[in-house]
Write a protein that holds these residues in place. Structure first.
Motif, mmCIF file in Angstrom:
data_model
loop_
_atom_site.group_PDB
_atom_site.id
_atom_site.type_symbol
_atom_site.label_atom_id
_atom_site.label_comp_id
_atom_site.label_asym_id
_atom_site.label_seq_id
_atom_site.Cartn_x
_atom_site.Cartn_y
_atom_site.Cartn_z
ATOM 1 N N MET A 32 0.829 -1.206 0.000
ATOM 2 C CA MET A 32 0.000 0.000 0.000
ATOM 3 C C MET A 32 0.864 1.257 0.000
ATOM 4 O O MET A 32 0.602 2.203 -0.746
ATOM 5 N N ASN A 33 1.902 1.279 0.825
ATOM 6 C CA ASN A 33 2.712 2.488 0.977
ATOM 7 C C ASN A 33 3.651 2.749 -0.193
ATOM 8 O O ASN A 33 4.016 3.900 -0.449
ATOM 9 N N THR A 34 4.025 1.707 -0.920
ATOM 10 C CA THR A 34 4.892 1.888 -2.083
ATOM 11 C C THR A 34 4.096 2.025 -3.376
ATOM 12 O O THR A 34 4.689 2.172 -4.444
ATOM 13 N N ARG A 35 2.775 1.978 -3.264
ATOM 14 C CA ARG A 35 1.881 2.077 -4.425
ATOM 15 C C ARG A 35 2.220 0.990 -5.449
ATOM 16 O O ARG A 35 2.334 1.242 -6.640
ATOM 17 N N ASP A 63 -8.001 6.077 -3.438
ATOM 18 C CA ASP A 63 -7.526 6.699 -2.206
ATOM 19 C C ASP A 63 -6.264 7.513 -2.479
ATOM 20 O O ASP A 63 -6.108 8.628 -1.965
ATOM 21 N N ALA A 64 -5.377 6.982 -3.321
ATOM 22 C CA ALA A 64 -4.145 7.696 -3.651
ATOM 23 C C ALA A 64 -4.412 8.938 -4.502
ATOM 24 O O ALA A 64 -3.629 9.885 -4.474
ATOM 25 N N GLU A 65 -5.519 8.963 -5.229
ATOM 26 C CA GLU A 65 -5.883 10.168 -5.971
ATOM 27 C C GLU A 65 -6.311 11.273 -5.005
ATOM 28 O O GLU A 65 -6.017 12.451 -5.229
ATOM 29 N N ALA A 66 -7.003 10.907 -3.939
ATOM 30 C CA ALA A 66 -7.442 11.896 -2.947
ATOM 31 C C ALA A 66 -6.302 12.295 -2.021
ATOM 32 O O ALA A 66 -6.189 13.452 -1.620
ATOM 33 N N PHE A 67 -5.453 11.327 -1.665
ATOM 34 C CA PHE A 67 -4.343 11.539 -0.716
ATOM 35 C C PHE A 67 -3.063 10.952 -1.329
ATOM 36 O O PHE A 67 -2.624 9.874 -0.939
#
Length: 141
Positions: A19-22, A60-64
């Motif tokens: 999750m953290n490394t996308r 979620d990564a688009e928002a944050f």
């Protein structure tokens, strides 16, 4: 600690890392194809397979885009792992009906993961939306 418990702890840490490394491709070895996510904080969102979970993480990564999820505690009992975690990120994209605020949110959340055949098959997650929305300026705090 038993070898099984250590393997489960490592699996949960691999989820955190993916999750953290996308790196959604890493989730293929971490989640079952039919993984199910339960979450009272997002009752309208149904996730019943790995591809839907990857899409959720993408949105979620688009928002944050700078979000980081830190699993501060990982406890293992049988085929379950529980986490106490922190989510941090700056809202630069829309979050459902809420426009980008440019504000940073930092909040705790909890999760329980059921392990099946060496992968996460089911997850239950919970956090306080009032805390999140207040920090982002979308809810009076």
């Amino acid at each position: 600690m038993t070898d099984d418990a250590e393997q489960i702890r490592t699996l949960v840490r691999r989820l955190e890392d993916a999750m953290n490394t996308r790196r959604p491709d890493l989730l293929d070895d971490v989640l079952t194809p039919d993984v199910t996510r339960h979450c009272q904080a997002t009752p309208h969102l149904s996730i019943t397979d790995r591809e839907q979970f990857k899409e959720f993480l993408r949105q979620d990564a688009e928002a944050f885009p700078d979000n980081v999820q830190t699993f501060t505690q990982v406890l293992v009992d049988g085929d379950r792992a529980a986490v106490w975690a922190t989510y941090e990120g700056t809202q630069t994209g829309p979050l459902g009906p809420f426009p980008p605020s440019g504000e940073k949110a930092r909040f705790d959340f909890a999760g329980v993961f059921r392990i099946q055949d060496g992968r996460i098959a089911e997850m239950w997650l919970i956090w306080d939306n009032v805390t999140v929305l207040s920090q982002l300026g979308h809810f009076p705090g």
